[in-house]
Design a protein around this motif. Sequence first.
Motif, PDB file in Angstrom:
ATOM      1  N   THR A   1       0.823  -1.212   0.000  1.00 20.26           N
ATOM      2  CA  THR A   1       0.000   0.000   0.000  1.00 20.26           C
ATOM      3  C   THR A   1       0.858   1.263   0.000  1.00 20.26           C
TER       4      THR A   1
ATOM      5  N   LEU B   1       2.055   0.575  -4.658  1.00 19.87           N
ATOM      6  CA  LEU B   1       0.702   0.918  -5.080  1.00 19.87           C
ATOM      7  C   LEU B   1       0.732   2.082  -6.065  1.00 19.87           C
TER       8      LEU B   1
ATOM      9  N   ILE C   1      -2.625  -4.606  -4.182  1.00 20.77           N
ATOM     10  CA  ILE C   1      -2.626  -4.656  -2.724  1.00 20.77           C
ATOM     11  C   ILE C   1      -2.636  -6.116  -2.304  1.00 20.77           C
TER      12      ILE C   1
ATOM     13  N   LEU D   1      -8.304  -0.366   4.852  1.00 25.51           N
ATOM     14  CA  LEU D   1      -8.212   0.042   3.455  1.00 25.51           C
ATOM     15  C   LEU D   1      -9.323   1.020   3.089  1.00 25.51           C
TER      16      LEU D   1
END
Length: 300
Positions: free
Chosen positions: A195, A199, A205, A287
């Motif tokens: 992340t 990312l 992820i 998230l």
Amino acid sequence: MNSRFRQVALIGKYQTVAGGSQGSRARPALADIAAFLQSQGCAVVVEEQTATNAGLDGYPVLDLAAIGQQCDLGLVVGGDGTMLGIGRKLASSGVPLIGINHGRLGFMTDIPFGSFETVLPPMLHGEYEEEKRQLMHARVLRQGNCVFDTLAMNDVVVHRGNSAGMVELRVEVDGHFVANQRADGLIIATPTGSTAYSLSAGGPILHPAIAGWVLAPIAPHTLSNRPIVLSSQSEVAIEIASDREAIANFDMQSLSALHHGDRIIVRRSEHSVRFLHPRGWSYFDTLRQKLHWNEGITSS
């Protein structure tokens, strides 16, 4: 009722320059948390650089090595950068960590500072979720000799530094040739690091329970060069294949001026970091909150 954790180490933004404004701002927060821990039956010690930087006195002071030997729990106050550094240094001791977010994003320091008085008591008395985050062990070999050896919780990144051109890299997995790549760089990321920079580079992820790594190119010359998920049991080797400037980053640690022929070897570390979360914690909640999923969508 006494806490399950007899001796708790309070660790703050230890990298802050002593006497600096960040240390001064952190002091009231750290003092409040320390007093609260004592009210819950915990013996509180303060990490030595935290005590110095924040001007927090009145508590026993230990360095991180002693905390690893003597403490039952580490309470980390700050952001993810603080947690990365502390997690690497305490991983070998097995001391579990709780993160209180006094920074910005807070993927790992997931308890908001304003909520610690309600969230911490059940955790201190045994009501928590535990998870383990894998670490990478990285070495830089130069003419067969190890010139750099470290752990990384987020990622290992080899990139072009300040050079205007692309870096050329030879990539191997478990001794098998994968490709010669021309790109701005290459990222090897753990699920924790999936992340972060990975990312931004278009990588997926990875849930922390997955024993895998992401191998993600940064702005590759060949557009079919896409991120790939590998087993974390693999050994990844990245060799500098040209004389262009190249730099390697290992979480917050950097090694500049890599040479032609240098090899960065990445394996899974034998150590992992223990995180404790509030009961009912879900990675998907994290998230959704941190990446702002579902904003503007009204649930029925």
